[in-house]
Design an enzyme around this catalytic site. Structure first.
Site, mmCIF file in Angstrom:
data_model
loop_
_atom_site.group_PDB
_atom_site.id
_atom_site.type_symbol
_atom_site.label_atom_id
_atom_site.label_comp_id
_atom_site.label_asym_id
_atom_site.label_seq_id
_atom_site.Cartn_x
_atom_site.Cartn_y
_atom_site.Cartn_z
ATOM 1 C CE LYS A 31 -2.183 2.551 3.127
ATOM 2 N NZ LYS A 31 -1.604 4.047 1.936
ATOM 3 N N GLY A 65 6.507 4.714 8.017
ATOM 4 C CA GLY A 65 6.870 6.033 8.704
ATOM 5 C C GLY A 65 5.899 6.354 10.007
ATOM 6 C CB SER A 66 4.375 9.561 11.347
ATOM 7 O OG SER A 66 3.011 8.182 11.109
ATOM 8 N N GLY A 88 2.940 4.083 13.976
ATOM 9 C CA GLY A 88 3.721 2.820 13.988
ATOM 10 C C GLY A 88 3.032 2.212 15.855
ATOM 11 C CD GLU A 135 13.509 -0.098 9.860
ATOM 12 O OE1 GLU A 135 13.475 1.361 10.220
ATOM 13 O OE2 GLU A 135 13.815 -0.783 9.616
ATOM 14 C CB CYS A 144 13.108 8.583 8.933
ATOM 15 S SG CYS A 144 14.187 7.555 7.807
ATOM 16 C CD GLU A 184 10.661 12.775 11.800
ATOM 17 O OE1 GLU A 184 9.154 12.214 12.187
ATOM 18 O OE2 GLU A 184 11.052 11.792 11.297
HETATM 19 P P1 NAD Z 1 2.285 8.193 7.704
HETATM 20 O O1 NAD Z 1 2.585 7.152 8.425
HETATM 21 O O2 NAD Z 1 1.232 9.442 8.164
HETATM 22 O O3 NAD Z 1 2.590 7.146 6.938
HETATM 23 C C1 NAD Z 1 2.644 6.304 6.304
HETATM 24 C C2 NAD Z 1 1.967 5.573 5.561
HETATM 25 O O4 NAD Z 1 1.462 5.030 6.289
HETATM 26 C C3 NAD Z 1 1.067 5.652 4.650
HETATM 27 O O5 NAD Z 1 1.282 5.038 4.202
HETATM 28 C C4 NAD Z 1 -0.027 6.000 5.392
HETATM 29 O O6 NAD Z 1 -1.313 5.759 3.959
HETATM 30 C C5 NAD Z 1 -0.218 4.935 5.828
HETATM 31 N N1 NAD Z 1 -1.107 5.036 7.349
HETATM 32 C C6 NAD Z 1 -1.058 5.974 8.402
HETATM 33 N N2 NAD Z 1 -1.476 6.314 9.216
HETATM 34 C C7 NAD Z 1 -2.360 4.362 9.001
HETATM 35 C C8 NAD Z 1 -2.511 3.566 10.110
HETATM 36 N N3 NAD Z 1 -3.172 4.116 10.564
HETATM 37 N N4 NAD Z 1 -2.570 2.338 10.271
HETATM 38 C C9 NAD Z 1 -2.042 1.954 8.377
HETATM 39 N N5 NAD Z 1 -1.504 2.716 7.623
HETATM 40 C C10 NAD Z 1 -1.181 3.565 8.031
HETATM 41 O O7 NAD Z 1 4.151 9.301 7.596
HETATM 42 P P2 NAD Z 1 4.047 10.656 6.185
HETATM 43 O O8 NAD Z 1 3.835 11.298 6.930
HETATM 44 O O9 NAD Z 1 3.833 10.017 5.386
HETATM 45 O O10 NAD Z 1 5.959 9.821 6.283
HETATM 46 C C11 NAD Z 1 6.548 11.090 7.007
HETATM 47 C C12 NAD Z 1 7.253 9.842 8.250
HETATM 48 O O11 NAD Z 1 7.736 8.640 7.794
HETATM 49 C C13 NAD Z 1 8.158 10.189 9.167
HETATM 50 O O12 NAD Z 1 7.721 10.684 10.245
HETATM 51 C C14 NAD Z 1 9.162 9.703 9.302
HETATM 52 O O13 NAD Z 1 10.469 9.565 9.607
HETATM 53 C C15 NAD Z 1 9.336 8.170 8.658
HETATM 54 N N6 NAD Z 1 9.593 7.269 7.794
HETATM 55 C C16 NAD Z 1 10.703 6.683 8.482
HETATM 56 C C17 NAD Z 1 11.508 6.198 7.848
HETATM 57 C C18 NAD Z 1 12.414 4.793 8.662
HETATM 58 O O14 NAD Z 1 13.229 3.814 8.088
HETATM 59 N N7 NAD Z 1 12.462 4.699 10.114
HETATM 60 C C19 NAD Z 1 11.392 6.422 6.248
HETATM 61 C C20 NAD Z 1 10.922 6.782 6.218
HETATM 62 C C21 NAD Z 1 10.499 7.586 6.972
#
Ligand code: NAD
Length: 483
Positions: free
Chosen positions: A180, A232-233, A237, A254, A288, A386
């Site tokens: 996704k 993601g965030s 997570g 991650e 990140c 962040e």
């Molecule tokens: P986000 O968490 O809002 O979204 C990431 C993904 O998860 C998207 O596909 C979103 O649709 C999905 N998503 C959101 N909430 C969800 C839930 N409750 N259940 C299932 N899926 C869900 O993050 P973002 O704002 O798109 O990305 C930025 C964040 O990602 C930053 O915090 C960054 O640090 C982190 N990030 C981490 C890494 C790593 O490897 N540690 C790498 C890149 C980005």
């Protein structure tokens, strides 16, 4: 420019009509124009994708049962098909999220084929089944089995690179995947699906369903899913971890970061400016592991602030498709609002030395100038949270011990760097930093070594042979003692 539009979804090895007619329209962060659209995935599409992945995985003669070498041959084809589309992939990512094109060529076009080949080799190199002479009589057959159907959920910041941190080991291990992508970056995911189809990946082994948070949550909970791999965030997570805890479903997370660059008193930052840029401001500050807290010794504080201010102030801001551009726009107006909120806070918490505004030469797009705040306390909001934009805080320290204490005083623990003209000294400091990864005088995500975080940065590891473990489970068969 013509828009890039898809009308069908890649599920079960076919392009199929979506269950509903809604679309995701992609807006360019540079021109603010609509540049393409794809069907918005719905629960019915996730059901179909999980069913296809389940069928592919459970087929006794299917992908999961193939010899690793046979899977490797198909993954080599996949790598070649991705390479054939590499320039287009890099351009699509750059147009969607503002990543400078030279970086997209490395992270988005170059890294995925490299990872597919690397994990094919790793999988070929391991002993899938091992015989162990027992202590209680008999022999134990210990094997590594693919974990099953994987839900892979990825963000927009490095969409292809991050997808393949999951896809390459999962597919090499014999899993099938429902991916996704984030709503902001879908056009590259469809190009990747075309490459998978052209490579002859068996039906259902890879399925792509784009959608938002609710669709992601639905996929995480789906009864047909065996493993969740999420990037993601931290907030998302945490929610996913709660669900997986309730379901006893294995999960890799991650998440976010607020990593520190420790500049030691013998460092030559001016002489390592490219590497320092790479560790602190790459991808418009939207990675990140970036080192957004810079810890500078009081003995050289003014000089180091000047060097970093000079670096940030000299970066070329512009169209991410221009190879000269070092800083493109942020991904969305929402993201710019968020970053500008932190800049306003930073003006109360520190001393602005460069940036802090929208660049005067950009009449449209979600641009923010690279911004540096000096004299920031580690307890300031801009040191703790962040920001995910090109904003650095320079924090003074007195001695090495204090620098390490400040670096470790964070809710996160993902990346970090130590800068010194003495590599041994820097490596000793790096050993004391509580974080999943630390670079010395540079930072790279090296494919052969595990990457991931501790504390609020998540759990589990990607890359290296350890990244394959996330998609395998051990199984033991106890053979009886010989009669
Ligand atoms: P986000 O968490 O809002 O979204 C990431 C993904 O998860 C998207 O596909 C979103 O649709 C999905 N998503 C959101 N909430 C969800 C839930 N409750 N259940 C299932 N899926 C869900 O993050 P973002 O704002 O798109 O990305 C930025 C964040 O990602 C930053 O915090 C960054 O640090 C982190 N990030 C981490 C890494 C790593 O490897 N540690 C790498 C890149 C980005």
């Amino acid at each position: 420019m013509p828009t890039i539009d898809y009308r069908q979804l890649y599920i079960g090895g076919q392009w199929r009509d979506p269950a509903q007619s809604a679309t995701i329209d992609v807006q360019s962060p540079t021109t603010e124009e609509i540049i393409g659209s794809v069907p918005r995935g719905s629960q019915g599409d996730v059901d179909a994708a999980v069913a296809a992945a389940r069928q592919a995985f459970d087929d006794p003669a299917g992908w999961s049962s193939w010899h690793p070498k046979e899977r490797g041959d198909v993954l080599e084809q996949f790598a070649a098909e991705l390479e054939a589309r590499g320039a287009e992939t890099a351009a699509r990512v750059s147009m969607q999220n503002g990543m400078p094109i030279w970086l997209a060529q490395q992270f988005e076009a170059g890294f995925p084929p490299l990872l597919l080949r690397y994990y094919s080799d790793v999988m070929n190199g391991i002993q899938v089944e091992e015989e162990r002479q027992g202590m209680l009589g008999g022999v134990s057959l210990v094997s590594r089995q693919p974990v099953g159907v994987v839900a892979a959920i990825v963000p927009w910041n490095v969409p292809q690179g991050i997808s393949f941190l999951k896809l390459a080991p999962a597919l090499a291990a014999g899993c099938s995947v429902v991916l996704k992508p984030a709503e902001e970056t879908v056009l590259d995911a469809f190009l990747m699906a075309e490459a998978a189809a052209a490579a002859g990946l068996p039906p259902g082994v890879l399925n792509v369903v784009p959608g938002g948070r609710d669709l992601g949550a639905y996929l995480v909970e789906h009864p047909g899913v065996d493993k969740v791999s999420f990037t993601g965030s931290t907030a998302a997570g945490r929610a996913i971890a709660e669900t997986c805890g309730r379901l006893l479903r294995p999960v890799t997370l991650e998440l976010g970061g607020k990593s520190a660059a420790i500049v030691l008193d013998d460092a030559d930052i001016a002489g390592s400016i490219e590497s320092f840029f790479g560790a602190t401001l790459l991808n418009n500050g939207q990675i990140c592991w970036l080192n957004t807290r810079v810890l500078a010794p009081r003995s050289r504080y003014a000089e180091i602030v000047d060097t970093i201010t000079g670096l940030a102030g000299a970066l070329t801001i512009g169209d991410p498709l221009d190879p000269e551009t070092k800083i493109g726009p942020l991904v969305s107006s929402r993201q710019r609002d968020r970053v500008e909120g932190y800049i306003a806070k930073g003006k109360q918490e520190g001393r602005l030395t460069t940036g802090g505004s929208r660049p005067a030469n950009q009449s449209r797009g979600w641009f923010v100038e690279p911004t540096v705040f000096a004299d920031v306390d580690n307890n300031a909001v801009i040191s703790r949270e962040e920001i995910f934009g090109p904003v650095l805080s320079v924090i003074p320290y007195t001695d090495e011990n204090e620098a390490i204490t400040i670096a470790n005083d964070s809710a996160y623990g993902l990346g970090g760097t130590v800068w010194s003209s003495d590599t041994d000294r820097a490596a000793n400091v790096a050993r004391r930093v509580r974080s999943g990864t630390v670079g010395v005088n540079h930072y790279v995500n090296e494919p052969v070594a595990p990457f991931g975080g501790i504390k609020d940065s998540g759990m589990g590891r990607e890359l290296g042979p350890e990244g394959l473990d996330a998609f395998q489970v051990y199984k033991t068969i106890y053979l009886p003692p010989a009669q």
